[in-house]
Design an enzyme around this catalytic site. Sequence first.
Site, PDB file in Angstrom:
ATOM      1  N   ARG A 106       0.816  -1.220   0.000  1.00  0.00           N
ATOM      2  CA  ARG A 106       0.000   0.000   0.000  1.00  0.00           C
ATOM      3  C   ARG A 106       0.847   1.267   0.000  1.00  0.00           C
ATOM      4  O   ARG A 106       0.363   2.330  -0.404  1.00  0.00           O
ATOM      5  CB  ARG A 106      -0.984  -0.019   1.187  1.00  0.00           C
ATOM      6  CG  ARG A 106      -2.048   1.007   1.031  1.00  0.00           C
ATOM      7  CD  ARG A 106      -3.258   0.967   1.969  1.00  0.00           C
ATOM      8  NE  ARG A 106      -3.344  -0.099   2.915  1.00  0.00           N
ATOM      9  CZ  ARG A 106      -2.812  -0.062   4.147  1.00  0.00           C
ATOM     10  NH1 ARG A 106      -2.123   0.999   4.538  1.00  0.00           N
ATOM     11  NH2 ARG A 106      -2.953  -1.075   4.966  1.00  0.00           N
TER      12      ARG A 106
ATOM     13  N   TYR B  65     -15.484  20.950 -12.378  1.00  0.00           N
ATOM     14  CA  TYR B  65     -15.910  19.611 -12.796  1.00  0.00           C
ATOM     15  C   TYR B  65     -17.046  19.143 -11.882  1.00  0.00           C
ATOM     16  O   TYR B  65     -16.967  19.275 -10.660  1.00  0.00           O
ATOM     17  CB  TYR B  65     -14.681  18.703 -12.674  1.00  0.00           C
ATOM     18  CG  TYR B  65     -14.828  17.297 -13.155  1.00  0.00           C
ATOM     19  CD1 TYR B  65     -15.117  17.009 -14.485  1.00  0.00           C
ATOM     20  CD2 TYR B  65     -14.624  16.226 -12.287  1.00  0.00           C
ATOM     21  CE1 TYR B  65     -15.210  15.700 -14.926  1.00  0.00           C
ATOM     22  CE2 TYR B  65     -14.702  14.914 -12.720  1.00  0.00           C
ATOM     23  CZ  TYR B  65     -15.005  14.662 -14.034  1.00  0.00           C
ATOM     24  OH  TYR B  65     -15.084  13.373 -14.465  1.00  0.00           O
TER      25      TYR B  65
ATOM     26  N   ASP C  47      -7.353  22.415 -10.271  1.00  0.00           N
ATOM     27  CA  ASP C  47      -7.525  21.263 -11.154  1.00  0.00           C
ATOM     28  C   ASP C  47      -6.908  21.663 -12.498  1.00  0.00           C
ATOM     29  O   ASP C  47      -7.472  22.448 -13.255  1.00  0.00           O
ATOM     30  CB  ASP C  47      -9.009  20.929 -11.295  1.00  0.00           C
ATOM     31  CG  ASP C  47      -9.229  19.650 -12.104  1.00  0.00           C
ATOM     32  OD1 ASP C  47      -8.388  19.352 -12.981  1.00  0.00           O
ATOM     33  OD2 ASP C  47     -10.239  18.968 -11.874  1.00  0.00           O
TER      34      ASP C  47
ATOM     35  N   LYS D 249      -6.522  11.517 -18.374  1.00  0.00           N
ATOM     36  CA  LYS D 249      -6.628  12.269 -19.623  1.00  0.00           C
ATOM     37  C   LYS D 249      -5.286  12.282 -20.356  1.00  0.00           C
ATOM     38  O   LYS D 249      -4.908  11.291 -20.937  1.00  0.00           O
ATOM     39  CB  LYS D 249      -7.147  13.691 -19.319  1.00  0.00           C
ATOM     40  CG  LYS D 249      -8.370  13.710 -18.373  1.00  0.00           C
ATOM     41  CD  LYS D 249      -9.623  13.141 -19.010  1.00  0.00           C
ATOM     42  CE  LYS D 249     -10.783  12.873 -18.046  1.00  0.00           C
ATOM     43  NZ  LYS D 249     -11.182  13.942 -17.142  1.00  0.00           N
TER      44      LYS D 249
HETATM   45  C1  LIG Z   1     -11.977  13.800 -15.918  1.00  0.00           C
HETATM   46  C2  LIG Z   1     -11.725  14.905 -14.990  1.00  0.00           C
HETATM   47  C3  LIG Z   1     -11.570  14.679 -13.623  1.00  0.00           C
HETATM   48  C4  LIG Z   1     -11.749  13.321 -12.998  1.00  0.00           C
HETATM   49  O1  LIG Z   1     -10.869  12.362 -13.467  1.00  0.00           O
HETATM   50  P1  LIG Z   1     -11.268  10.812 -13.412  1.00  0.00           P
HETATM   51  O2  LIG Z   1      -9.972  10.134 -13.622  1.00  0.00           O
HETATM   52  O3  LIG Z   1     -12.269  10.602 -14.504  1.00  0.00           O
HETATM   53  O4  LIG Z   1     -11.843  10.532 -12.051  1.00  0.00           O
HETATM   54  C5  LIG Z   1     -11.276  15.750 -12.810  1.00  0.00           C
HETATM   55  N1  LIG Z   1     -11.168  17.003 -13.308  1.00  0.00           N
HETATM   56  C6  LIG Z   1     -11.331  17.258 -14.608  1.00  0.00           C
HETATM   57  C7  LIG Z   1     -11.184  18.657 -15.088  1.00  0.00           C
HETATM   58  C8  LIG Z   1     -11.620  16.227 -15.495  1.00  0.00           C
HETATM   59  O5  LIG Z   1     -11.807  16.506 -16.788  1.00  0.00           O
END
Ligand SMILES: *Cc1c(COP(=O)(O)O)cnc(C)c1O
Length: 408
Positions: A74, A128, A200, A225
Amino acid sequence: MGQRSLHAKGDDSMSGTDDDKPATLVVTAGRRDEWTQGVVNPPLWRASTILYDDVAHLRATARSDTHHKLFYGRRGMPTQWALAEALNELELGAEGTFLYCSGVAAVTAALLSVLRPGDELLLVDSAYDPTTNFAAGFLKAFGVATRHYNPLIGGGIAEMIGDNTRAILLESPGSLTFEVQDMPAIVAAAKARGVVTLLDNTWATPLLFPAIEKGIDLSILACTKYVVGHSDVMLGSVTAAPGFFAKLRDTSFQLGHVASPDDCWLAARGLRTMAVRLKQHEASAMEIARWLATQPEVATVLHPALPSCPGHEYFARDFKGSSGLFSFALKDGDEASRAAFIDALRLFGIGYSWGGFESLAIPVDPKRALGVPDHGGPLVRLHIGLEDVGDLIADLDQGFAAFRATRG
Ligand SMILES: *Cc1c(COP(=O)(O)O)cnc(C)c1O
């Protein structure tokens, strides 16, 4: 083994130098010899149990700082450490990076590492959706109040900071509608009052906006992403400025967060090509956004690099470039004609997420606490992938024909 070492060995210093450009760092970062044994990309280590020589060894390890030491699955293994270190090196001045099983897990752990009951969070209204839901659900029940602010508030945020305000969450550009925030003004106002800033940074990545260098305290990525880049892994990261990593790591350990080594191994592969992929996403998305702006079926294009996007002046001032995700409004469209447009597309898949090599199109209908401006029609969000840009434009063109056909 035995070949020229690319990196500092055996210590926790950053392996890059301050002079290495981001495109160099995505190739070299995190590849310590003791983690790779000479293999070019850090190999896959999978484990829960790690065996000790004897009881004394077990006791000594438990008492020591386990950072970058084999202890228990972990706490991670070289596969995860290598990716975390690589992402950390991309953020000049960062203290440390922690990995999570998704981007949402990264957002929630970052928030929990700074907020306590009684605190107030200022949350950008274009955040988001799951971030907004976490604030309205879990954080509210935990005793943290949230106030939403307009993404274009800039230095005006100072007037919202009260005695209980503990943190400001930024997302720039915003989800779905791509408003660009005046981040330096917000960071300055936060610092003046001792308020923590979280960003973010998924859209820009540290390559296009080096968040820690710009004064952000906790920089969050949905690695799902662009870091992964191939639409086959869920992963998140938080990179901390000096003074914020110990609390982030402690909170994340208490919550039981561990990112799968298989996923980190794939993400490290993706990271090596992120700089070249982003350049192509940028070039193709810019060409398509400019083309869309000239089409009679389009009311407005919400792409941060175009003047039609709210906050474009901050984008032009603060960002090193743009990525492949943006929205546009279909002039006088409705639900049915928007669906006809998207359904007619051959090369654009219909699906959530983005940042992979493939193009995507989805209908988006933002819901905001402070309301959504009228964009002149329903919105379509595009992710521009790595296909030939002429093919993509031809595909959108025949989508517009289907859109026109629904309206007689
Ligand atoms: C997709 C996304 C997230 C979340 O990511 P996941 O891996 O799908 O949980 C957070 N912030 C933004 C801006 C996103 O586009």
